[in-house]
Design an enzyme around this catalytic site. Structure first.
Site, PDB file in Angstrom:
ATOM      1  N   ASP A   9     -82.280  40.075  11.117  1.00 44.90           N
ATOM      2  CA  ASP A   9     -82.092  39.602  12.500  1.00 44.90           C
ATOM      3  C   ASP A   9     -83.297  39.989  13.344  1.00 44.90           C
ATOM      4  O   ASP A   9     -83.311  41.042  13.964  1.00 44.90           O
ATOM      5  CB  ASP A   9     -80.819  40.225  13.066  1.00 44.90           C
ATOM      6  N   GLU A  27     -85.179  37.605  22.735  1.00 43.78           N
ATOM      7  CA  GLU A  27     -83.853  37.023  22.504  1.00 43.78           C
ATOM      8  C   GLU A  27     -82.793  38.098  22.606  1.00 43.78           C
ATOM      9  O   GLU A  27     -81.719  37.894  23.180  1.00 43.78           O
ATOM     10  CB  GLU A  27     -83.806  36.352  21.128  1.00 43.78           C
ATOM     11  N   GLU A  28     -83.105  39.261  22.024  1.00 42.48           N
ATOM     12  CA  GLU A  28     -82.125  40.339  21.998  1.00 42.48           C
ATOM     13  C   GLU A  28     -81.875  40.942  23.378  1.00 42.48           C
ATOM     14  O   GLU A  28     -80.924  41.689  23.562  1.00 42.48           O
ATOM     15  CB  GLU A  28     -82.572  41.434  21.019  1.00 42.48           C
ATOM     16  N   HIS A  39     -86.161  33.555  16.823  1.00 40.53           N
ATOM     17  CA  HIS A  39     -86.628  34.667  17.659  1.00 40.53           C
ATOM     18  C   HIS A  39     -87.347  35.704  16.804  1.00 40.53           C
ATOM     19  O   HIS A  39     -86.956  36.017  15.680  1.00 40.53           O
ATOM     20  CB  HIS A  39     -85.494  35.255  18.504  1.00 40.53           C
ATOM     21  N   ASP A  43     -81.478  31.658  13.192  1.00 35.38           N
ATOM     22  CA  ASP A  43     -81.211  33.041  13.585  1.00 35.38           C
ATOM     23  C   ASP A  43     -80.297  33.663  12.536  1.00 35.38           C
ATOM     24  O   ASP A  43     -79.124  33.322  12.441  1.00 35.38           O
ATOM     25  CB  ASP A  43     -80.544  33.054  14.972  1.00 35.38           C
ATOM     26  N   HIS A  93     -77.734  44.824  13.709  1.00 34.45           N
ATOM     27  CA  HIS A  93     -78.127  45.611  14.878  1.00 34.45           C
ATOM     28  C   HIS A  93     -78.195  47.115  14.582  1.00 34.45           C
ATOM     29  O   HIS A  93     -78.015  47.934  15.482  1.00 34.45           O
ATOM     30  CB  HIS A  93     -77.206  45.339  16.055  1.00 34.45           C
TER      31      HIS A  93
END
Length: 543
Positions: A301, A333-334, A289, A362, A464
């Site tokens: 990420d 994706e997120e 992604h 990922d 994140h």
């Protein structure tokens, strides 16, 4: 854009040599200059050639480009990110497309519509002024409310056995008669939907649900789902951590809660393809992604998987594959695996049947890494209920394990959970596998003894968060996994016989991998193997 950007480095280059007797691989680590100039001209159709050319420096150059794109993104709501639906994501797509087209690939922009969600706002105005981390509950209404915060039956002292907002009687005696009242409710006992519904029935114009605080797992920000509620909910509902909930509960507290309506936007997956010269209807797919979360640039990420896959594709551009090779960079994706799901859903059954396998990458360069492969044979983790493991997936896991073994790298299992872009593929019965180096799970002393790093810290301390920048990386993990990504791409470009029985050809000058040494088993205790270290979010929690 040219595909011949800077790929120079002085770093650890892993070159593989095979001793045919006993099928023993030797992994030789040497300090070397950048990939040789011949990489730009030659056909990298052997493992030795390809792994010489897929370099850490080349992968890091793409990550640096993603960082620059995020830095330039001045989006009103998501600055400094590469979130789908923003200029940061659009520029990432342009970068990848430019590189691939310059290398000679047939590139397709695959559109999909999705609901672009604006960030929620939770701001305390008195007796202190502060902005708190928050998020919108699934099923929330919209609104922008500034008013008095009214605590509802809170249990702020241990043991904090909260039933806040679970019955209409919890609101008896509280004054929600004003035009802009905000109900402050603590997690516990009943569903979030019940809490929000009773608050709305009592007259609240907005609701804040904060975490319970009764144990360490219920301290941080909680954002879940209101579904299914006892009745319609039209007021905005946002989440908060336990500490922020305590601050909001102070006497005289006022706050602002804002939840804007979402809007429909169109974004794009990037697909690049080389047609197979022998088996054009046997398609080998690899994907990563391309989008980030809202908090930051997302360089691990998932700039790590995106960059390693891009460098592999560029260095394989002159290979004439036996099977059709298709690379994918997924959007949103997120936001819930939206791009990959839309892609697979949009394929006819005949097109799905052409896909021999799917490989997912990922987070492959986590700073406090553990090398992991998706546990298709369930040797460590049973797959969650309802998650299929298509036949052939075990062979993919075995390939990755064999390469780790050949490199002398210990590895472990990650649960075959479907919680990344391979979900839609396995639900369509397509064999899948992938690599992972960890997210928010904390490294144990046993794992530190094997892979180094820091026990007691997350595999990715910036998971994140805004600090997921170019510096948030392990060169070792990214270098090794870039080799695995390249190895798998070349292997299956020549033959998928081990996965789906379709005969191909051996990779030139290749010899079989050694028998895998097996996972280290560091996630297991005497009580079992509870977690594979994959993303542990709360988006589906309802209470």
């Amino acid at each position: 854009m040219s595909s011949r950007g800077s790929r120079r480095r002085t770093a650890c280059l892993v070159s593989l040599a095979l001793v045919a007797s006993g099928a023993t691989w030797l992994a030789t680590t040497t300090t070397a200059e950048a990939a040789p100039p011949s990489c730009l001209k030659r056909t990298n159709n052997t493992y030795e050639k390809l792994l010489e050319c897929v370099t850490l420096e080349g992968v890091r150059a793409h990550q640096a480009a993603f960082q620059g794109i995020a830095d330039a993104n001045d989006d009103e709501f998501y600055p400094g990110s590469r979130v789908a639906g923003t200029e940061g994501y659009a520029a990432s797509v342009d970068y990848v497309v430019g590189k691939l087209e310059a290398a000679g690939y047939d590139v397709t922009l695959d559109p999909f519509e999705f609901q672009f969600v604006f960030p929620a706002l939770l701001r305390q105005l008195s007796p202190v002024s502060a902005d708190y981390e928050t998020g919108t509950f699934t099923g929330s209404g919209n609104g922008d409310v500034t008013g008095t915060v009214i605590p509802v039956d809170l249990a702020l002292t241990p043991p904090r056995a909260s039933s806040s907002g679970c019955t209409a009687s919890d609101f008896t005696g509280l004054d929600f008669s004003g035009p802009t009242d905000i109900a402050l409710i603590q997690r516990g006992t009943c569903t979030f939907g019940e809490k929000a519904f009773f608050a709305q029935q009592a007259g609240a114009e907005a609701v804040v649900i904060f975490n319970q605080g009764n144990d360490p797992t219920r301290e941080g920000l909680i954002v879940g789902t209101l579904n299914p509620p006892p009745g319609p909910i039209s007021v905005p509902v946002v989440g908060a951590s336990f500490a922020d909930g305590v601050a909001l509960s102070a006497p005289g507290s006022t706050a602002r809660v804002r939840v804007l309506p979402s809007e429909t936007r169109t974004d794009y997956n990037v697909l690049a393809e080389k047609r197979g010269v022998v088996n054009p209807d046997n398609v080998v797919m690899s994907g990563a992604h391309l989008d980030s979360v809202a908090a930051g640039p997302g360089i691990n990420d998932n700039g790590s998987g995106s960059a390693a896959l891009l460098e592999t594709a560029l260095q394989m551009a002159k290979v004439k594959p036996v099977n059709t090779v298709r690379y994918a960079w997924w959007g949103a994706e997120e936001s819930g695996l939206l791009g990959s799901t839309a892609y697979v859903t949009g394929l006819s059954q005949a097109e799905r049947d052409r896909i021999a396998l799917y490989l997912n990458y990922d987070m492959v360069g986590s700073p406090n890494y553990v090398f992991m492969t998706y546990d298709a044979n369930e040797s460590t983790f049973p797959a969650p209920a309802g998650v299929p493991i298509p036949t052939g997936s075990e062979a993919i896991e075995e390939l990755f394990e064999g390469v780790y073994t050949s490199l002398g790298q210990p590895y472990d299992d990650a649960q075959f959970s479907g919680r990344s872009d391979y979900q839609a593929f396995i639900q369509a019965g397509i064999p899948s596998g992938g690599l992972f180096t960890g997210a928010e799970v904390v490294k144990t002393p046993a794992q530190q003894a094997i892979w180094g790093g820091t026990a007691g810290a997350q595999f990715d301390p910036c998971y994140h968060l805004a600090c997921d920048t170019f510096a948030n990386n392990s060169d070792t993990a990214l270098d090794v996994n870039s080799d695995l990504i390249a190895y798998a791409a070349l292997t299956y470009a020549y033959s998928t016989e081990s996965v789906n029985g379709v005969a191909g050809k051996p990779v030139p000058e290749s010899v079989p991998l050694p028998e895998p040494t097996g996972p280290e088993g560091t996630f297991c205790t005497t009580a079992g193997c509870p977690s594979g270290g994959l993303h542990d979010d709360h988006e589906h929690e309802s209470e």
